[in-house]
Scaffold this active site. Structure first.
Site: not given
Ligand code: DGL
Length: 259
Positions: A7, A38-39, A69-71, A179, A181
């Site tokens: 994201s 994205y979360g 990105c996990n989300t 996540c 980030h």
């Molecule tokens: N970096 C993203 C993850 O691994 C999500 C961050 C977001 O909420 O956009 O979940």
């Protein structure tokens, strides 16, 4: 090339691991900053964006795609796999190794609200947590701080403290960073946890997975190695200013309009 997206800038924590493990391979990294975070979005929105981005990256010549990105992995990996003919690697919180290594019988997972509430995490817990109790907490405001390049101000430190301090009274011995980030805030998390709690960032495991898939498919890196950095933000200067602090070097950032 290896294609990767998130994201925003969080997936650069995965970029670092993949680029170190595969020093011959060029990587094209796309940050969907126009839609970040994205979360807090719906599954449909995340899936639509993810598929659009992945199609574009495949057309650019990706040999393999990493959903950094996990989300997006949680929301959209099945849709992405259905769309693409190339191997797709996703990322998920390292609940399995953290639970397996726990001595206190209690661990924590930090991730976005979306990931924490997902079926994917529920399945991981059912399959791998066993008797280990898993405390789930969102890093409220963390993604925004990393996007702003603010990795060490008092405001960021306070947001990290608000999520982590309550965990310290719970006798946990591992924290899974769910996540991409969040690894950029690991120094602040460690200020609170000290060495007694181990942080699990799955980025190196992802790099090993990418390496073995490239080997399996007999794929060779194109020469010369040229990394690309792309943002969907019409103004690429924000991302380009952040790169030195996040990955240790400057690069030109391209802006892509993807509707
Ligand atoms: N970096 C993203 C993850 O691994 C999500 C961050 C977001 O909420 O956009 O979940």
């Amino acid at each position: 090339m290896i294609a990767m997206f998130d994201s925003g800038l969080g997936g650069l924590s995965v970029w670092q691991a993949v680029s170190a493990a595969l020093p011959q391979w060029p990587i094209t990294y796309l940050a969907d900053q126009a839609f970040c975070p994205y979360g807090q979005r719906s599954r449909e929105e995340i899936a639509e964006r993810s598929v659009k981005i992945c199609r574009w990256l495949a057309e650019e010549g990706a040999s393999i795609l990493v959903v950094a990105c996990n989300t997006a992995t949680t929301a959209a990996i099945a849709d992405v796999r259905r769309e693409l003919a190339i191997p797709v690697v996703g990322i998920e919180p390292a609940i399995k190794p953290a639970a397996a290594m726990s001595r206190t019988g209690r661990i924590a997972v930090l991730a976005t609200e979306y990931t924490l509430a997902s079926e994917r995490v529920k399945t991981l817990l059912d399959a791998h947590a066993g008797d280990v109790e898993v405390l789930r907490r969102p890093g409220a405001g963390w993604v925004e701080q990393v996007e702003a390049g603010d990795l060490s101000s008092d405001a960021t430190r306070e947001l990290v403290r608000a999520a982590v301090a309550p965990l310290l009274e719970q006798n946990i011995d591992h924290i899974a960073l769910g996540c991409t980030h969040y690894p950029f805030l690991a120094p602040l998390i460690r200020e609170l946890t000290g060495d007694g709690i181990r942080l699990y960032d799955p980025a190196e495991a992802i790099a090993r997975r990418v390496e073995s898939l490239l080997d399996e498919q007999g794929l060779q890196p194109p020469a010369p190695r040229r990394h690309r950095f792309i943002t969907t933000d019409p103004d690429a200067s924000g991302m380009s200013q952040r790169l030195p602090a996040l990955i240790g070097q400057p690069y030109v950032v391209e802006s892509l309009r993807l509707q």
